[in-house]
Write an enzyme that holds these catalytic residues in place. Sequence first.
Site, PDB file in Angstrom:
ATOM      1  N   GLU A  38     -10.969 -18.820  84.192  1.00 20.47           N
ATOM      2  CA  GLU A  38     -10.764 -18.624  85.385  1.00 20.47           C
ATOM      3  C   GLU A  38      -9.458 -18.118  85.813  1.00 20.47           C
ATOM      4  OE1 GLU A  38      -9.275 -22.690  84.838  1.00 20.47           O
ATOM      5  OE2 GLU A  38     -11.157 -21.738  84.369  1.00 20.47           O
TER       6      GLU A  38
ATOM      7  N   CYS B 161      -6.450 -15.123  79.165  1.00 24.60           N
ATOM      8  CA  CYS B 161      -6.323 -16.565  79.694  1.00 24.60           C
ATOM      9  C   CYS B 161      -5.029 -16.526  80.505  1.00 24.60           C
ATOM     10  CB  CYS B 161      -6.422 -17.676  78.911  1.00 24.60           C
ATOM     11  SG  CYS B 161      -4.992 -17.820  77.822  1.00 24.60           S
TER      12      CYS B 161
ATOM     13  N   THR C 165      -1.901 -17.285  79.587  1.00 27.25           N
ATOM     14  CA  THR C 165      -0.615 -16.446  78.742  1.00 27.25           C
ATOM     15  C   THR C 165      -1.452 -15.959  77.491  1.00 27.25           C
ATOM     16  OG1 THR C 165      -0.513 -18.775  77.353  1.00 27.25           O
ATOM     17  CG2 THR C 165       0.887 -18.615  79.439  1.00 27.25           C
TER      18      THR C 165
ATOM     19  N   GLY D 171      -3.248 -20.201  74.303  1.00 28.27           N
ATOM     20  CA  GLY D 171      -4.387 -21.097  74.348  1.00 28.27           C
ATOM     21  C   GLY D 171      -5.590 -20.241  73.477  1.00 28.27           C
TER      22      GLY D 171
ATOM     23  N   ASN E 128      -1.904  -6.975  60.201  1.00 28.14           N
ATOM     24  CA  ASN E 128      -2.757  -8.354  60.172  1.00 28.14           C
ATOM     25  C   ASN E 128      -4.097  -8.438  60.356  1.00 28.14           C
ATOM     26  OD1 ASN E 128       0.149  -9.131  62.016  1.00 28.14           O
ATOM     27  ND2 ASN E 128      -0.323  -9.893  59.886  1.00 28.14           N
TER      28      ASN E 128
ATOM     29  N   LYS F 150      -0.970  -9.777  51.807  1.00 22.35           N
ATOM     30  CA  LYS F 150      -0.591 -10.735  52.824  1.00 22.35           C
ATOM     31  C   LYS F 150      -1.710 -11.138  53.554  1.00 22.35           C
ATOM     32  CE  LYS F 150       3.696  -8.429  53.072  1.00 22.35           C
ATOM     33  NZ  LYS F 150       4.535  -7.352  53.882  1.00 22.35           N
TER      34      LYS F 150
END
Length: 149
Positions: A9, A65, A67, A70, A99, A136
């Site tokens: 939200e 979200c 930031t 999470g 990556n 890697k």
Amino acid sequence: MKLAIGCDEAAYALKVEIMKHLDEIGVEYKDFGADKGEIVLYPDVAKTVAEAVAAGEFERGILVCGTGIGMAITANKVPGIRAAVCHDPFSTERSRKSNNAQIMCMGERVIGVELAKYLVDIWLKCDFAGGGSTPKVERIMEVERSYHK
């Protein structure tokens, strides 16, 4: 390319803007929520999107979200997933090229709509560079497998 997208939200408004942008640039996606006004735990959305990407139902995913942190932490718990927080152009590019991240995570409380759309464009255009990054990424996956015996 077909994407999975999800939010909690705290980032519903940003997710809607990203989906509008994906529509404009012709990228297919499936929305895994949250819906307007729906309160969800972001780990549940991240798990669902990451599992769908890991299963090969979608090439990549976008999670938003407050930031992005999470969502990235949770998505990275799903075996085979590499999720990265993407808040600037260089890190966004490297998340793919170095990556081979399949999921980008962003935070509505951290970046604005125009930057988010710009980062999505960068992320979608970048492919894994291979080369010196290959061993890697392979080692990352070896470390993961060592915990899933």
